[in-house]
Scaffold this active site. Sequence first.
Site, PDB file in Angstrom:
ATOM      1  CB  SER A  90      29.526  45.879  39.446  1.00  0.00           C
ATOM      2  OG  SER A  90      30.905  45.742  39.227  1.00  0.00           O
ATOM      3  CE  LYS A 165      33.538  44.314  41.530  1.00  0.00           C
ATOM      4  NZ  LYS A 165      33.442  45.058  40.292  1.00  0.00           N
TER       5      LYS A 165
END
Length: 290
Positions: A90, A165
Site C-alpha cells: 500500500s 487503495k
Amino acid sequence: MKVGFIGLGAMGYPLAGHLAKKYETLVWNRTFAKAEAHAREFGSRAVELPELAQVEILFTCLPTSLEVDQLAQRLLPYLRPGTLWVDHTSGEPELAQKTARMLQEKGVSYLDACLSGGVAGALQARATVMAGGAAEDFARAKPVMEAYAAKIVHVGPLGSGHAVKAVNNALLAVNLWALSEGMVALVKQGVNAGLALEVINASSGRSNVSENLFGQRVISREFPNTFALGLLAKDLGICAKVLEAAATPAPMLRQVREFFEIAKREVGATEVDHTAVAKLLEKWAGLEIK
C-alpha cells in the site's frame, strides 16, 4: 512458471502460500527464518535475494514504497529483461512511478497492485486487487493473482492502484471515526453499545466497520492488532497527496487524517490496531464504548 515473493508479513505469508500450491515459488524475507518457516509449511523455497532474479513474476508486499524502491535498487544488477514486478504494497503513486522508470531501464515491467480484504481475505484466497499499469502487464499477472484473489481489477495507468487503495482506506478511516463519534454519544446517553450496533447493522447506517470490526474489536475491548493504527495513518497521508495532486475539494478526508495523526501520537502507532482510534474519542469523552 517460477515466481518469487518478497515480504512475508501478515498478508504476504498466506498469499505466497497460495502461490506455492500452484507454482514453483521462491521466497525471501528480511527475517530469513520466516522464509525458511514458509518453505517448511508450504513447500516454497527460501533463497538469498539475488536468486529472485530467476523468476518470471516477482511479487512484493512491504510496509512502504520507500522499502520497495530500496529493494529494487539492490536487485537491479541481477534482474533480467522480461521480468514482471507486481507490487502489493500500500504505497505512494509518485514513488511507484519512479521505481517503475528505474526498472524499465533493465526491461522489467511493473504493476502497482494494492490489496484489500485484510488478513482474512488473504488466508481465504479472497483478496481484492486494484492494479495500475500497462494492460498487457495486467493480463499477464491476472491469472497468477487468481491463486489468492477473488476480485482483480485494472483500475488505470501506473500509480492508480496505490491511489485507489489510499482513497479506499481513507473511507475506512471515515467510517471508523464517524461510528466512534456516534457510539460515544449514545453511550453517554445511557444506550447499550451492543444493542445500538445491532440496530445500526440492520439499518441504513451500516458499513463494513459496523458489521465486521466495531463489535468484535471495540465493544469487545479486544482490539486485536491485525492492521496497525500507524499504517492506516500512513495511508491517509498518501490519500492527502492524491487529493493534492488532483486539486479537488476534500475537507472531510483531510480532517480525518488530522484525527488519525493525533490518535497515532496519543494512542499508539505500530503497537495498536487501527480500531483503537476509538480510544481517543473515549479519552476525550471520559467513557468507554460498551
